[in-house]
Design an enzyme around this catalytic site. Structure first.
Site, PDB file in Angstrom:
ATOM      1  N   ASN A 260     -10.000 -13.871 -10.806  1.00 37.02           N
ATOM      2  CA  ASN A 260     -10.875 -14.770 -11.560  1.00 37.02           C
ATOM      3  C   ASN A 260     -10.892 -16.107 -10.814  1.00 37.02           C
ATOM      4  OD1 ASN A 260     -12.104 -16.460 -13.388  1.00 37.02           O
ATOM      5  ND2 ASN A 260     -10.504 -16.307 -14.961  1.00 37.02           N
TER       6      ASN A 260
ATOM      7  N   GLU B 278      -3.584 -12.333 -21.796  1.00 38.12           N
ATOM      8  CA  GLU B 278      -3.265 -13.547 -21.059  1.00 38.12           C
ATOM      9  C   GLU B 278      -2.679 -14.594 -22.003  1.00 38.12           C
ATOM     10  OE1 GLU B 278      -5.747 -13.828 -17.234  1.00 38.12           O
ATOM     11  OE2 GLU B 278      -6.932 -14.709 -18.822  1.00 38.12           O
TER      12      GLU B 278
ATOM     13  N   GLY C 255      -1.986 -20.643 -15.260  1.00 37.91           N
ATOM     14  CA  GLY C 255      -1.967 -21.789 -14.358  1.00 37.91           C
ATOM     15  C   GLY C 255      -0.716 -22.651 -14.447  1.00 37.91           C
TER      16      GLY C 255
ATOM     17  N   SER D  69      -0.383 -16.599 -14.332  1.00 35.30           N
ATOM     18  CA  SER D  69       0.585 -16.899 -13.265  1.00 35.30           C
ATOM     19  C   SER D  69       1.067 -15.669 -12.496  1.00 35.30           C
ATOM     20  CB  SER D  69       1.768 -17.685 -13.823  1.00 35.30           C
ATOM     21  OG  SER D  69       1.337 -18.969 -14.261  1.00 35.30           O
TER      22      SER D  69
HETATM   23  P1  PGA Z   1      -3.665 -17.954 -13.289  1.00 32.95           P
HETATM   24  O1  PGA Z   1      -4.937 -17.653 -14.210  1.00 32.95           O
HETATM   25  O2  PGA Z   1      -3.357 -16.682 -12.524  1.00 32.95           O
HETATM   26  O3  PGA Z   1      -4.064 -19.068 -12.410  1.00 32.95           O
HETATM   27  O4  PGA Z   1      -2.529 -18.295 -14.217  1.00 32.95           O
HETATM   28  C1  PGA Z   1      -5.153 -16.400 -14.792  1.00 32.95           C
HETATM   29  C2  PGA Z   1      -6.418 -16.400 -15.596  1.00 32.95           C
HETATM   30  O5  PGA Z   1      -6.701 -17.396 -16.278  1.00 32.95           O
HETATM   31  O6  PGA Z   1      -7.185 -15.404 -15.586  1.00 32.95           O
END
Ligand code: PGA
Length: 252
Positions: free
Chosen positions: A12, A168, A174, A214
């Site tokens: 994503n 998620e 993030g 993450s």
């Molecule tokens: P991230 O985001 O891997 O940067 O934590 C995942 C997402 O929001 O799909």
């Protein structure tokens, strides 16, 4: 024993990526052509890059998806993009109900369900996101929140082919934080059970359940090995082909 679906590792890109970023997608596509990977691989770039990315990776196994769609196929909705438009630009899937959309744009389960139904109408796979906040997890409400989002966001058109669920946890996105293996296993098995009441027989066992939040090369193998985890939705670590491919390799 349930028949394990073929895993999916989806990147994503969120609001990242200009024309120059197409080289990352090209690098992923080239690696997919060289190696024998046992999972499907997808990138969901911003809508502006769908068509050029489709052209850049033409003929490769790399799948493409959008990040959101409007529930209508067309109309007076300035700035929105329909599922049909995403399909027309080269997408085979679309993420709906991402927590950033739910938080930034106040999207409700009912709206997410309409968007998922729109994806199905257009012939796209809907990647429906669910996940609890930190406060909800601390209050011991993770299963309840996720179960409620799932029930409210899943359209009646959902089947094992046109729908993917991504768990998620909002607090893991993030932040570099991830739930424990046991916590991921617990929520994923809960989702699988809840799907049993929401979909027709056989489908719940074959719907792909992704973990997101993450995911990076260092933790991908552990997360992807968890029971009922059929792949990953990857944000930050999907922007560089090298990291993304390491996660793809970790899926076995
Ligand atoms: P991230 O985001 O891997 O940067 O934590 C995942 C997402 O929001 O799909």
């Amino acid at each position: 024993m349930r028949r394990t679906p073929r895993p999916l590792v989806a990147g994503n890109w969120k609001m990242h990526g200009l024309k120059s970023s197409l080289r990352e997608a090209r690098a992923v596509a080239t690696s997919l052509a060289k190696g024998a990977f046992s999972c499907d691989v997808m990138i969901c770039p911003p809508a502006t890059l769908l068509r050029p990315m489709k052209e850049a990776v033409q003929g490769s196994k790399l799948k493409l998806g959008g990040q959101d769609c409007h529930a209508s196929s067309q109309g007076a909705h300035t700035g929105d993009v329909s599922a049909e438009m995403l399909k027309d630009a080269g997408a085979g899937a679309v993420i709906v109900g991402h927590s950033e959309r739910r938080a930034d744009h106040g999207e409700t389960n009912m709206q997410v369900r309409s968007k998922a139904a729109a994806a199905h109408r257009a012939g796209l796979v809907a990647i429906i996101c669910v996940g609890e906040t930190l406060a909800e997890r601390k209050a011991g409400a993770a299963r309840r929140v996720v179960g409620h989002q799932l029930k409210g966001s899943l359209p009646v058109t959902a089947n094992e082919k046109n729908t993917v669920i991504a768990y998620e946890p909002v607090w893991a996105i993030g932040t570099g934080l991830t739930p424990t293996v046991d916590d991921v296993a617990d929520v994923h098995s809960h989702i699988r059970k809840r799907l049993g009441a929401l979909m027709s027989e056989g489908a719940p066992d074959r719907v792909r359940l992704l973990y997101g939040g993450s995911v990076k090369p260092a933790n991908a193998e552990e997360l992807l090995a968890i029971k009922n985890v059929d792949g990953a939705l990857v944000g930050g670590a999907s922007l560089k082909a090298r990291d993304f491919l390491m996660i793809v390799s970790a899926s076995g």
